[in-house]
Design an enzyme around this catalytic site. Sequence first.
Site, PDB file in Angstrom:
ATOM      1  N   GLY A 123       0.804  -1.214   0.000  1.00 24.24           N
ATOM      2  CA  GLY A 123       0.000   0.000   0.000  1.00 24.24           C
ATOM      3  C   GLY A 123       0.838   1.265   0.000  1.00 24.24           C
ATOM      4  CG  LEU A 124       4.025   1.814   1.838  1.00 23.99           C
ATOM      5  CD1 LEU A 124       5.353   1.551   2.547  1.00 23.99           C
ATOM      6  CD2 LEU A 124       3.284   2.947   2.541  1.00 23.99           C
ATOM      7  CB  SER A 127       2.327  -0.508  -9.079  1.00 17.20           C
ATOM      8  OG  SER A 127       1.624  -0.821  -7.940  1.00 17.20           O
ATOM      9  CD  GLU A 159      -1.700   0.829 -11.159  1.00 17.60           C
ATOM     10  OE1 GLU A 159      -0.607   1.416 -11.239  1.00 17.60           O
ATOM     11  OE2 GLU A 159      -2.086   0.239 -10.149  1.00 17.60           O
ATOM     12  CG  ASP A 171      -1.378   5.343  -5.608  1.00 18.17           C
ATOM     13  OD1 ASP A 171      -1.869   6.062  -4.725  1.00 18.17           O
ATOM     14  OD2 ASP A 171      -1.703   4.154  -5.776  1.00 18.17           O
TER      15      ASP A 171
END
Length: 384
Positions: A123-124, A127, A159, A171
């Site tokens: 969760g950081l 990707s 993505e 992100d």
Amino acid sequence: MHDPAEFRSLHLDRFQAEPALFAAPGRVNLIGEHTDYAEGFVMPAAINFATLAGISPRSDGKIAIYSENYREERTFDTSALPQQGSRHWSDYPMGVVHILAGEGHAMPGFSLSLWGDVPLGSGLSSSASVEVATALAVESLLGVHYPGPGLARLCQKAENQFVGASSGIMDQFISVNGKENHALLLDCRDLSYKLAPIPDCVALVIANTMVKHSVAGGDYPTRRRESESACAVIARHRPEVKFLRDATLEDLERWGQEMQPKALMRARHIISENLRTVAAADALLRGDLKELGRLMAEAHWSYSRDFEASCAEADAMVELAQDLPGLIGARLTGGGFGGCTVNLVEQKDAEAFAATLGERYTERIGIVPQMYICHASGGAHRVA
Ligand code: GLA
């Protein structure tokens, strides 16, 4: 971060060519979860974990991509580029290549090396950091330049369209546009943003539950669909509501009975989370850390109870932090269903906080968590 000099020799040894080097950070989201695809607000910070990309041209019409993390190389022909992902790590860099090619850029051959220390599946945004580092590298080879928001959109498309994960813009945006010692309040509707300084006395302690999370997995798109179905109910009455960003808690009171119970809960989280996120940025800007912590706690329980995107381990990690000296606020960060909690902690207490929280978690859950004491970092850049 990995030593760029060492990374350079790794590329040189493998491909016998001098690479241009780029770095793109991972991120931690302080507040604003599952609001980005509803055109709402998020407040992430880039962190001092990153992906490095090294690129050099080649003349045999091939694209070779090597991942030092997976210790694997994949080769593609520029005349027969894949049109969709294959559930492999190379989907992330190749997704970027695919989108750039779709923008009309003739794709030259190149060798690309990747290495990252962003914990994977936690969760950081490992990707997004791979996508953004790749995009900067390929951009440099093509001699083109996409401005910050455009570059983030391009990586998000990679993505969404190639990897097949229905994620929002947060992100990629923060990986491109992060700023040292700042969190960024982003309006995901028009991509305008405000920087909020994180005071020196505050540390970002990230606690990894070690429960793996995946945005490509089933829960993320299910939550997205549920919340969109709630939005559609409101839009029947108020056609100007295109996204939950446009909806209010009063809308839920009036038309909530027409929604599936789960959809109503998801919408309640998103609508209230937008309000909390804007309020949290205000609190940070005026230095009201107590209020910021309160909003983070409220956000966690909304995420856990209404959005049902937490898990027993993440709830425990948040609970076990509550009475520790120095805690300002704690919540599960990122896409949910595992991953990390973010803890804002007084700098002077950060080490002890991390150690004690780790021990408590191991005792309660039987898993040794990884703890990272991070700081807010700058966005993606070329490495000299
Ligand atoms: C993942 C997605 C983001 C965002 C978060 C939840 O990280 O990639 O777009 O939706 O989950 O806030």
